[in-house]
Design an enzyme around this catalytic site. Sequence first.
Site, PDB file in Angstrom:
ATOM      1  N   ASP A  47      43.015  40.782  35.069  1.00 55.03           N
ATOM      2  CA  ASP A  47      41.497  40.521  34.406  1.00 55.03           C
ATOM      3  C   ASP A  47      41.424  39.187  33.657  1.00 55.03           C
ATOM      4  O   ASP A  47      41.223  39.137  32.502  1.00 55.03           O
ATOM      5  CB  ASP A  47      41.490  41.833  33.117  1.00 55.03           C
ATOM      6  CG  ASP A  47      40.244  41.906  32.622  1.00 55.03           C
ATOM      7  OD1 ASP A  47      39.297  42.313  33.272  1.00 55.03           O
ATOM      8  OD2 ASP A  47      40.222  41.598  31.427  1.00 55.03           O
TER       9      ASP A  47
ATOM     10  N   HIS B 147      36.810  44.466  38.866  1.00 54.19           N
ATOM     11  CA  HIS B 147      36.004  43.205  38.479  1.00 54.19           C
ATOM     12  C   HIS B 147      34.691  43.263  38.147  1.00 54.19           C
ATOM     13  O   HIS B 147      33.960  44.080  38.890  1.00 54.19           O
ATOM     14  CB  HIS B 147      36.196  42.038  39.628  1.00 54.19           C
ATOM     15  CG  HIS B 147      36.147  42.582  40.940  1.00 54.19           C
ATOM     16  ND1 HIS B 147      37.047  43.383  41.563  1.00 54.19           N
ATOM     17  CD2 HIS B 147      35.062  42.315  41.980  1.00 54.19           C
ATOM     18  CE1 HIS B 147      36.358  43.463  42.859  1.00 54.19           C
ATOM     19  NE2 HIS B 147      35.408  43.055  43.023  1.00 54.19           N
TER      20      HIS B 147
END
Length: 456
Positions: free
Chosen positions: A12, A40
């Site tokens: 992340d 994502h």
Amino acid sequence: MTVTIVGSQLGDEGKGGIVDVYGDAVDVVVRYQGGDNAGHTVVHEGDEYKLSLVPSGAVRGKVGVLGNGCVVNPETLFEELDALRERGLTPDVRVAERAHAILPYHRVLDGIEEDVKSDDDLAAGTTGRGIGPTYEDKAGRRGVRIGDLLDAETLRARLEYVVPQKRALVEDVYNLEIGDDIDADAFDVEALFEQYREFGRRLDEEGMTVNCGEFLNEHLDNGDEIMFEGAQGTSIDIDHGIYPYVTSSNPTAGAAAVGTGVGPTVVGRGEVVGIVKAYLSRVGTGPLPTELGSVDGQTPNNGGRPDESDLATYIRDEGGEYGTVTGRPRRVGWLDMPMLRHAARANGFTGLAVNHLDVLAGLEEVKVGHAYTLDGEQLLTMPATTEQWADCEAEFRSFDGWPDVDWGAVADEGYEALPENARTYLDYIADELDAPIYAVGVGPGREETVVVESPL
């Protein structure tokens, strides 16, 4: 030419956004590992797309490839493709025939095994998507590959071999009964055969499967530019991460060759861009020496800094630090430089992209874990064992904070428009990792990125 995008921390870091920024210059975007555990977010023309399997570049009209190093849930794949088409996009996604398929029993076993591990504080923070069990079957030579879905006889033979083993694992090892809380169809050969044979038909009808290495090398021979998109991050790499609190594959740059069939010398001649979040975050258990505050069920009993919970909450809320796939709150902390030095060494970064710089704006002081202290010795990089890492104390350096500004205007004007103290912070990161800054993310949109240099 190739460029490999690698997460330098715990996942992340904003890899999808950087893929989006540089994506116009490439022809093919390839994922080389992971599965639909890798959430994502891509913002394109003001619209936000949350993806967990489809490569980011597919949103921008590029050819997207799921390489042989990936594990693929066909159901997720088609759900994401259908959702993109409903929004007016025409994604072109190919899947390696050597990639392994995630089956329903993998997801069931993932949940069971994580529950067992949680009793011993060994849970890795899995998303429950069946990623680990699928990689286990791959290594154990009992997996079902995407190419198997195209041939009825082969698919049936694979299922008849492996499904009884999975039933026995649930019933005889975990002493659980299939049915009621455990979906019986997940362990039924006929049900699985019909479901996955239909997936195979659709893959075939849409011309989606490829011999990945051959497909990509043909593109390279034709002069096309290829971007390899890593999922997760270096410190949860199964070999180079904080084992056992890791994923089941290799997010590091070396896996770009193994997971696609493109030779390592080809990957090595290209660029490797390390993606850095300006602070630290993660979902899951395990040590985190620079952690601020704590998260119930994730922070170890002797970890975190409960007295800084307000600061942790501020960063978490400003940065939207909640899992894309699970929605779980992420643990947050100051930037961990020993972790980044380890990532730079393991991947060979040729450049850096630092994201979420705007999240720290407005703080009077920004800290960095510059080094660790372990048994009276200073360490500049992560120790090899997680047990040692858990005993490390962070040595902090302090930087003056920077104001909240019009970040869109900064992105338009360029690097020198960044607040001076923010540039000091970035210069420190670049100097410590011996790699130049290629881009700085100052907001969620593609247009909110300060592009310093292109790796292509």
